[in-house]
Design a protein around this motif. Sequence first.
Motif, PDB file in Angstrom:
ATOM      1  N   ALA A 407       0.831  -1.203   0.000  1.00 16.86           N
ATOM      2  CA  ALA A 407       0.000   0.000   0.000  1.00 16.86           C
ATOM      3  C   ALA A 407       0.868   1.257   0.000  1.00 16.86           C
ATOM      4  O   ALA A 407       0.559   2.243  -0.676  1.00 16.86           O
ATOM      5  CB  ALA A 407      -0.922  -0.001   1.218  1.00 16.86           C
ATOM      6  N   ALA A 408       1.971   1.227   0.751  1.00 10.63           N
ATOM      7  CA  ALA A 408       2.895   2.365   0.761  1.00 10.63           C
ATOM      8  C   ALA A 408       3.480   2.583  -0.633  1.00 10.63           C
ATOM      9  O   ALA A 408       3.597   3.718  -1.116  1.00 10.63           O
ATOM     10  CB  ALA A 408       4.006   2.126   1.780  1.00 10.63           C
ATOM     11  N   PHE A 413       3.274   5.421  -5.974  1.00  7.03           N
ATOM     12  CA  PHE A 413       2.963   5.152  -7.387  1.00  7.03           C
ATOM     13  C   PHE A 413       1.923   6.142  -7.904  1.00  7.03           C
ATOM     14  O   PHE A 413       2.023   6.650  -9.025  1.00  7.03           O
ATOM     15  CB  PHE A 413       2.462   3.712  -7.503  1.00  7.03           C
ATOM     16  N   LEU A 414       0.918   6.443  -7.087  1.00  7.80           N
ATOM     17  CA  LEU A 414      -0.126   7.383  -7.482  1.00  7.80           C
ATOM     18  C   LEU A 414       0.358   8.827  -7.457  1.00  7.80           C
ATOM     19  O   LEU A 414      -0.293   9.716  -8.002  1.00  7.80           O
ATOM     20  CB  LEU A 414      -1.342   7.246  -6.560  1.00  7.80           C
ATOM     21  N   ASN A 415       1.485   9.081  -6.806  1.00  9.31           N
ATOM     22  CA  ASN A 415       2.039  10.432  -6.698  1.00  9.31           C
ATOM     23  C   ASN A 415       3.473  10.466  -7.224  1.00  9.31           C
ATOM     24  O   ASN A 415       4.332  11.152  -6.671  1.00  9.31           O
ATOM     25  CB  ASN A 415       2.017  10.903  -5.236  1.00  9.31           C
ATOM     26  N   SER A 416       3.723   9.710  -8.304  1.00 11.25           N
ATOM     27  CA  SER A 416       5.101   9.529  -8.767  1.00 11.25           C
ATOM     28  C   SER A 416       5.736  10.821  -9.264  1.00 11.25           C
ATOM     29  O   SER A 416       6.955  10.953  -9.264  1.00 11.25           O
ATOM     30  CB  SER A 416       5.150   8.468  -9.869  1.00 11.25           C
ATOM     31  N   GLN A 417       4.930  11.782  -9.699  1.00 10.34           N
ATOM     32  CA  GLN A 417       5.490  13.037 -10.209  1.00 10.34           C
ATOM     33  C   GLN A 417       5.871  13.997  -9.088  1.00 10.34           C
ATOM     34  O   GLN A 417       6.866  14.720  -9.198  1.00 10.34           O
ATOM     35  CB  GLN A 417       4.474  13.724 -11.135  1.00 10.34           C
ATOM     36  N   THR A 418       5.110  13.995  -8.002  1.00  6.46           N
ATOM     37  CA  THR A 418       5.326  14.993  -6.949  1.00  6.46           C
ATOM     38  C   THR A 418       5.879  14.406  -5.662  1.00  6.46           C
ATOM     39  O   THR A 418       6.456  15.121  -4.852  1.00  6.46           O
ATOM     40  CB  THR A 418       4.008  15.713  -6.627  1.00  6.46           C
ATOM     41  N   GLY A 419       5.699  13.084  -5.450  1.00  6.05           N
ATOM     42  CA  GLY A 419       6.049  12.494  -4.171  1.00  6.05           C
ATOM     43  C   GLY A 419       4.908  12.640  -3.179  1.00  6.05           C
ATOM     44  O   GLY A 419       3.945  13.394  -3.390  1.00  6.05           O
ATOM     45  N   ALA A 429      -5.892  10.019  -3.033  1.00  2.00           N
ATOM     46  CA  ALA A 429      -5.004   8.904  -3.381  1.00  2.00           C
ATOM     47  C   ALA A 429      -4.894   7.922  -2.224  1.00  2.00           C
ATOM     48  O   ALA A 429      -4.945   6.692  -2.424  1.00  2.00           O
ATOM     49  CB  ALA A 429      -3.620   9.429  -3.752  1.00  2.00           C
ATOM     50  N   LEU A 430      -4.759   8.437  -0.989  1.00  3.54           N
ATOM     51  CA  LEU A 430      -4.661   7.552   0.172  1.00  3.54           C
ATOM     52  C   LEU A 430      -5.967   6.785   0.370  1.00  3.54           C
ATOM     53  O   LEU A 430      -5.952   5.583   0.686  1.00  3.54           O
ATOM     54  CB  LEU A 430      -4.326   8.372   1.425  1.00  3.54           C
ATOM     55  N   GLU A 431      -7.087   7.448   0.169  1.00  3.03           N
ATOM     56  CA  GLU A 431      -8.376   6.765   0.310  1.00  3.03           C
ATOM     57  C   GLU A 431      -8.501   5.628  -0.706  1.00  3.03           C
ATOM     58  O   GLU A 431      -8.999   4.540  -0.390  1.00  3.03           O
ATOM     59  CB  GLU A 431      -9.519   7.772   0.125  1.00  3.03           C
ATOM     60  N   MET A 432      -8.039   5.854  -1.940  1.00  2.00           N
ATOM     61  CA  MET A 432      -8.085   4.815  -2.966  1.00  2.00           C
ATOM     62  C   MET A 432      -7.222   3.627  -2.554  1.00  2.00           C
ATOM     63  O   MET A 432      -7.641   2.463  -2.677  1.00  2.00           O
ATOM     64  CB  MET A 432      -7.595   5.362  -4.309  1.00  2.00           C
ATOM     65  N   VAL A 433      -6.020   3.912  -2.067  1.00  2.00           N
ATOM     66  CA  VAL A 433      -5.112   2.840  -1.649  1.00  2.00           C
ATOM     67  C   VAL A 433      -5.715   2.041  -0.502  1.00  2.00           C
ATOM     68  O   VAL A 433      -5.700   0.800  -0.508  1.00  2.00           O
ATOM     69  CB  VAL A 433      -3.740   3.434  -1.251  1.00  2.00           C
ATOM     70  N   GLN A 440      -5.053   0.411   6.815  1.00  2.00           N
ATOM     71  CA  GLN A 440      -5.378   1.653   7.491  1.00  2.00           C
ATOM     72  C   GLN A 440      -4.255   2.678   7.302  1.00  2.00           C
ATOM     73  O   GLN A 440      -3.124   2.341   6.961  1.00  2.00           O
ATOM     74  CB  GLN A 440      -5.607   1.400   8.990  1.00  2.00           C
ATOM     75  N   HIS A 441      -4.610   3.942   7.577  1.00  2.00           N
ATOM     76  CA  HIS A 441      -3.668   5.053   7.424  1.00  2.00           C
ATOM     77  C   HIS A 441      -2.376   4.789   8.206  1.00  2.00           C
ATOM     78  O   HIS A 441      -1.265   4.946   7.674  1.00  2.00           O
ATOM     79  CB  HIS A 441      -4.352   6.343   7.908  1.00  2.00           C
ATOM     80  N   ALA A 442      -2.497   4.402   9.454  1.00  2.00           N
ATOM     81  CA  ALA A 442      -1.311   4.195  10.302  1.00  2.00           C
ATOM     82  C   ALA A 442      -0.427   3.073   9.761  1.00  2.00           C
ATOM     83  O   ALA A 442       0.806   3.134   9.860  1.00  2.00           O
ATOM     84  CB  ALA A 442      -1.745   3.886  11.731  1.00  2.00           C
ATOM     85  N   ASP A 443      -1.045   2.034   9.177  1.00  2.00           N
ATOM     86  CA  ASP A 443      -0.266   0.928   8.605  1.00  2.00           C
ATOM     87  C   ASP A 443       0.616   1.421   7.463  1.00  2.00           C
ATOM     88  O   ASP A 443       1.784   1.023   7.329  1.00  2.00           O
ATOM     89  CB  ASP A 443      -1.202  -0.168   8.092  1.00  2.00           C
ATOM     90  N   VAL A 444       0.056   2.284   6.629  1.00  2.00           N
ATOM     91  CA  VAL A 444       0.808   2.819   5.492  1.00  2.00           C
ATOM     92  C   VAL A 444       1.989   3.652   5.985  1.00  2.00           C
ATOM     93  O   VAL A 444       3.107   3.545   5.468  1.00  2.00           O
ATOM     94  CB  VAL A 444      -0.109   3.664   4.582  1.00  2.00           C
ATOM     95  N   ALA A 445       1.751   4.496   6.990  1.00  2.00           N
ATOM     96  CA  ALA A 445       2.817   5.360   7.512  1.00  2.00           C
ATOM     97  C   ALA A 445       3.967   4.534   8.090  1.00  2.00           C
ATOM     98  O   ALA A 445       5.146   4.821   7.844  1.00  2.00           O
ATOM     99  CB  ALA A 445       2.249   6.305   8.572  1.00  2.00           C
ATOM    100  N   ARG A 446       3.628   3.494   8.864  1.00  2.00           N
ATOM    101  CA  ARG A 446       4.686   2.647   9.452  1.00  2.00           C
ATOM    102  C   ARG A 446       5.460   1.900   8.357  1.00  2.00           C
ATOM    103  O   ARG A 446       6.688   1.789   8.409  1.00  2.00           O
ATOM    104  CB  ARG A 446       4.064   1.651  10.439  1.00  2.00           C
ATOM    105  N   ALA A 447       4.738   1.396   7.372  1.00  2.00           N
ATOM    106  CA  ALA A 447       5.401   0.658   6.296  1.00  2.00           C
ATOM    107  C   ALA A 447       6.327   1.565   5.491  1.00  2.00           C
ATOM    108  O   ALA A 447       7.413   1.153   5.071  1.00  2.00           O
ATOM    109  CB  ALA A 447       4.354   0.032   5.377  1.00  2.00           C
TER     110      ALA A 447
END
Length: 738
Positions: A407-408, A413-419, A429-433, A440-447
């Motif tokens: 997911a991270a 990948f969805l923000n490859s141009q800007t980061g 983009a985060l909601e789509m992922v 969950q949001h916290a899982d993505v941040a830790r990963a």
Amino acid sequence: MNYDLTQLGWKAFQDLACAVTAEILKRPIQTFLGSNDGGRDGAFLGTWNGDSGEIAKSTIQCKFIGKPGANLTLAALQEELPKATTLAKQGLAEDYVILTNAGVSGEADAQICKAFEAVGVKTCRVLGGSWIVQQLAENTKLRMLVPRVYGIGDLSHIITGHGYKQAKAILDSMGSDLSCFVPTDAYRQALKALHEHGFVILLGDPASGKSTIAAILTLGALDDGCLGALKINAPDQMSLWHPGERQFLWVDDAFGPNQFDVTRMSRWNAELGSLRAAVEGGARIVFTSRNYIWEAARPHLKTSAFPPLRESQVVVNVHALSEDERAQMLYNHVRRAQPQKIRKRLKAFLPAVASNKAFIPETARRLGDPLFTAKIAFTAERFTRLVERPVEFLTEVLEQLDDASRAAIALIFLNSQTGVPSPIQASPALEMVMRLMGVQHADVARAMQHLNDSLTRLDSREDGNRWVFRHPTVTDAFASIVATSPELVELYVHGAKLDRLVREAVCRPQSAATDRLRIPPQLYAPLVARLKSCPLDEGLESFLGGRCEKAFLEMALETRPDIFEWASKVSAIGASVSGTLLLAAMASWELLPEENRLRLIKDISDHSIQWLDAKPLKDEILQQIFKKAEFADYAERFRKEWLSDPASVFSDLGRFSSDDEAGMYTDFRENLRIAQRYFEIDDDDEAFAELYAELDAHIRELEARASSPDGSAWSSPPSGGSDTGSVAAGTIFYDVDD
């Protein structure tokens, strides 16, 4: 200030010693003297302008000790004394310099010099780690020659003010790249070009290390007195340059990131005067570009307005890396991060990896990353596949990640141009992922933090930190995964590179087994929105003309009115195959304005009949531009012009001329056969048989006239054997598992 020289490793320390010898001691290295310990304590020959003014031979002995805080003693040099005796007898040790990264006490210095002078060395000197650090601290050029030292010292001692902040940001964005950087010929050429011209353009393939070299050059320029560094992406950002200030400008992907951008190139033409003024005012400028993009841009650039574009190009050719350079890159990465037990297992395979011509710098990064080697089978075949098919290997690694880590990767990948801004905030983009990947949001941040400096890195920018991919190939590998999943194709549409999308995507009802990457109609709108920024080149033309249904093409034409403008000017005769495909699709679906369609069929018909070009008779794509009656009328006109009287055709062809007359008449014969088959004229027709006999005789005469009178021909000289004089790559891995 202090540098921990043990972090360099023995081979990189030898490179540093060579730079010190040439730059500080003024003894350019001429010859490498091999040693029995795998090269770890290498020695070199140079020349020395002695006290009497005569040129004498100088021996430089490198002694690397990997233990931090260690001191050099005479006992550590006992094996060198017999060699020094031989060198002295040969007149090669008038001057004997020992360079070491270790500490040297006054007592040890005296003992060592006395022992070497006793065996015939005329003058012996020992220069320890503290002396080398002092030279690094005082000499900018030396630091630029060995840029890895920027990563092992305190930058605040050598770069001050705003330049320090910029240098620190560059270091942070490079991650481990700097600590593993190997100065290659391309880097040294770029450094020389920058000093001579104030400008250099780095050309190379993707993953060849262009951006890494540009970042190193930026650090060196800040160190050398540039007041600031600007990384810009577009010509209009030249307004950020301040006339009269000695600035460094870094332009990444100057003429387009993935494909040649005509608009960007045109804007650069308008700014070439500003570039020239900047260089003349003391600024230093680095462009990077992929080879194929530069080749497309070069004919259109007004290089007369900025001559360095012609004079200062450095090609970063990964396939031109020497085996030593490949081995050193691999050594640095494996030694830096892999645990010792993994280094021991890897050691036997490293020489073969380094000698493989498919090796690129990214190969070294991946073998030095525990994440990549955690589940790999340690076999020769597996490592060969890793080197020769890197994207496939990376895809396997991504597929083995847990859901949060994937997911991270998807979020970047969805923000490859800007980061992705850090800390990670709520966004569409985060909601789509989260919806598609079930996290969950916290899982993505830790990963994201867990993957840092492996698959991802935290990029420091003026507007805050952003998560980006550690290397652009991660984008391609992840796109391969989501493209084959019907449930994840939404990620593909929003995140894949545009050039990949137009190369692979299919926007039509599934009609063939090859339609593997079919985009469903509900995703047409976001894909069309992304196509707004896609240049109208052969890739987009082929996609719209060959792999899209009418509904999608209508949406695209509504968004891209420039396609109608192109269609109103393009010649059907000079159009590429992909351009013809798009024109045919627009015409067959009645999306091409009628006046344009009529102009095209007139051009096709007139050219075909005037120049005896029968290809439209068999070209099913071109035929789609015609209505049935129009094509029948064209075919009848062609028949009357060229097939109604075969006996007169040969004389009619006499009005044509060409530099390659034999080739021209061969083409005429082929076009006549195409027309004969189209109109179902019997192959045994006597009139045509006579015509072909006349053509064949004329072609033979032309070929005989063009051939060399003596029948001689150029032949290539036999190729020589490969150069085997370089030091074996295996020696570099001597202590990789220590």
